[in-house]
Design an enzyme around this catalytic site. Structure first.
Site, PDB file in Angstrom:
ATOM      1  CG  ASN A 115      -2.201  -0.773   0.937  1.00  0.00           C
ATOM      2  OD1 ASN A 115      -2.611  -0.926  -0.211  1.00  0.00           O
ATOM      3  ND2 ASN A 115      -2.816  -1.288   1.991  1.00  0.00           N
ATOM      4  CB  CYS A 233       1.628  -0.620  12.805  1.00  0.00           C
ATOM      5  SG  CYS A 233       1.999  -2.333  12.465  1.00  0.00           S
TER       6      CYS A 233
HETATM    7  N1  SAM Z   1       5.131  -1.351   3.831  1.00  0.00           N
HETATM    8  C1  SAM Z   1       4.147  -2.421   3.696  1.00  0.00           C
HETATM    9  C2  SAM Z   1       2.829  -1.811   3.277  1.00  0.00           C
HETATM   10  O1  SAM Z   1       2.578  -0.640   3.527  1.00  0.00           O
HETATM   11  O2  SAM Z   1       2.031  -2.523   2.665  1.00  0.00           O
HETATM   12  C3  SAM Z   1       4.031  -3.218   4.984  1.00  0.00           C
HETATM   13  C4  SAM Z   1       5.350  -3.831   5.401  1.00  0.00           C
HETATM   14  S1  SAM Z   1       5.247  -4.974   6.771  1.00  0.00           S
HETATM   15  C5  SAM Z   1       5.089  -3.907   8.123  1.00  0.00           C
HETATM   16  C6  SAM Z   1       6.904  -5.519   6.908  1.00  0.00           C
HETATM   17  C7  SAM Z   1       7.403  -6.382   5.743  1.00  0.00           C
HETATM   18  O3  SAM Z   1       8.802  -6.573   5.883  1.00  0.00           O
HETATM   19  C8  SAM Z   1       6.814  -7.786   5.666  1.00  0.00           C
HETATM   20  O4  SAM Z   1       6.155  -7.945   4.443  1.00  0.00           O
HETATM   21  C9  SAM Z   1       8.032  -8.713   5.748  1.00  0.00           C
HETATM   22  O5  SAM Z   1       7.917  -9.834   4.883  1.00  0.00           O
HETATM   23  C10 SAM Z   1       9.141  -7.801   5.295  1.00  0.00           C
HETATM   24  N2  SAM Z   1      10.503  -8.136   5.743  1.00  0.00           N
HETATM   25  C11 SAM Z   1      10.895  -8.669   6.924  1.00  0.00           C
HETATM   26  N3  SAM Z   1      12.230  -8.783   6.966  1.00  0.00           N
HETATM   27  C12 SAM Z   1      12.700  -8.293   5.792  1.00  0.00           C
HETATM   28  C13 SAM Z   1      14.003  -8.128   5.236  1.00  0.00           C
HETATM   29  N4  SAM Z   1      15.102  -8.510   5.919  1.00  0.00           N
HETATM   30  N5  SAM Z   1      14.121  -7.599   4.009  1.00  0.00           N
HETATM   31  C14 SAM Z   1      13.008  -7.225   3.315  1.00  0.00           C
HETATM   32  N6  SAM Z   1      11.760  -7.353   3.789  1.00  0.00           N
HETATM   33  C15 SAM Z   1      11.604  -7.882   5.004  1.00  0.00           C
END
Ligand code: SAM
Length: 303
Positions: A115, A233
């Site tokens: 998003n 969040c």
């Molecule tokens: N920004 C997104 C949105 O607004 O739709 C939400 C992101 S969510 C809070 C965090 C994301 O970080 C997850 O999808 C997870 O798979 C990813 N993630 C976790 N560790 C990561 C890494 N080392 N490198 C890249 N992505 C990672």
């Protein structure tokens, strides 16, 4: 009583996708469907008085509309066609505040389900380059669908660990803006909060904070980066102000930007340049946003 509980309810926020339509066209469309447009929000309490088919424009974010919490757009034409994005107000802040110029090179470090990526693309008017990374293949495939529906074309998706992305690669040499929204405890999400009523296990928070700090330090390694927005969040200081504090200590070449002076809920002392959000004060989920910027080069003394 009923009136008192109103302040605990999060309204339905709807972001107009300016890659596909305009704010005026969406307002007109909804009016023809019997919705009643009430103008721009003036006070927080206005949001508690939304009911039925009335709606408002948000006070801070121009392309954001607000409806009563019971309004469901999941089966609506505007949603299915990607003209509107169902996105909480707090989660619209990071891209809005980063505000990358049209044509710029931008990284969305932890991007799925996307998003914020689609919001960045709208701000960039689909021009420039938007490098989006995520570790989770399943979430990335959801993201492809979402970006397609939203008409995003300036992106390059990679199923990659952001911590392993080489900041010195020539591919990223023009990247000046980074949005970092890493995995967090999710303790600000109101729907989760009831289920996870037990306090967060401290070891888990510590591990998350270490990961978040690692990501933030990594983001500052990109040679041309000027601004990095960090968001979670989470309502825990450990994942928010403490991460920012440790990062600034490691990176004296960066400083905090004072965000939205007229936003009343601030980061905990002394990090009042950062924003917090909550159901109580902003009628959103619990959220935290910080923006770091590279300090201008000091010119040498003239003597
Ligand atoms: N920004 C997104 C949105 O607004 O739709 C939400 C992101 S969510 C809070 C965090 C994301 O970080 C997850 O999808 C997870 O798979 C990813 N993630 C976790 N560790 C990561 C890494 N080392 N490198 C890249 N992505 C990672």
């Amino acid at each position: 009583g009923f009136q008192q509980t109103q302040g605990n309810i999060i309204p339905r926020f709807v972001r107009v996708n300016t890659l596909k339509t305009t704010l005026d066209d969406v307002i007109d469309y909804l009016k023809r469907e019997g919705f009643s447009y009430q103008g721009t929000t003036m006070r927080l309490e206005d949001l508690d008085h939304l009911s039925g088919k009335t709606f408002l424009c948000d006070l801070h974010l121009k392309d954001l509309l607000v409806f009563s919490s019971k309004t469901d757009f999941h089966n609506h034409f505007l949603y299915k066609a990607g003209h509107i994005i169902l996105q909480d107000k707090a989660s619209c802040l990071p891209a809005f505040l980063l505000n990358p110029p049209v044509g710029s090179h931008v990284i969305d470090a932890c991007a799925a389900p996307g998003n914020k990526t689609s919001h960045l693309a709208a701000i960039m008017k689909n021009k420039g380059k938007l490098f989006a990374f995520d570790l989770d293949a399943k979430r990335l495939s959801t993201m492809s669908t979402l970006l397609l529906r939203a008409g995003v074309t300036c992106h390059q998706l990679a199923n990659q660990d952001f911590l392993k992305v080489d900041p010195l690669s020539s591919e990223y040499k023009e990247v000046k803006y980074i949005l970092l929204d890493p995995s967090c405890s999710g303790s600000g999400m109101v729907c989760l909060r009831d289920e996870v009523s037990e306090p967060q296990e401290d070891g888990r928070l510590q591990a998350l904070a270490a990961f978040q700090l690692h990501c933030l330090n990594h983001a500052l390694q990109f040679p041309q980066v000027q601004r990095v927005v960090y968001s979670t969040c989470s309502i825990h200081t450990q994942e928010n102000e403490e991460v920012v504090s440790a990062c600034l200590q490691h990176n004296p070449g960066f400083r905090l930007v004072n965000l939205l002076p007229n936003w009343h809920e601030r980061g905990h002392n002394p990090f009042t340049q950062c924003l917090r959000a909550s159901t109580e004060k902003t009628r959103t989920h619990g959220f935290f946003v910080a923006m770091l910027e590279r300090r201008p080069l000091q010119t040498e003394g003239q003597n």
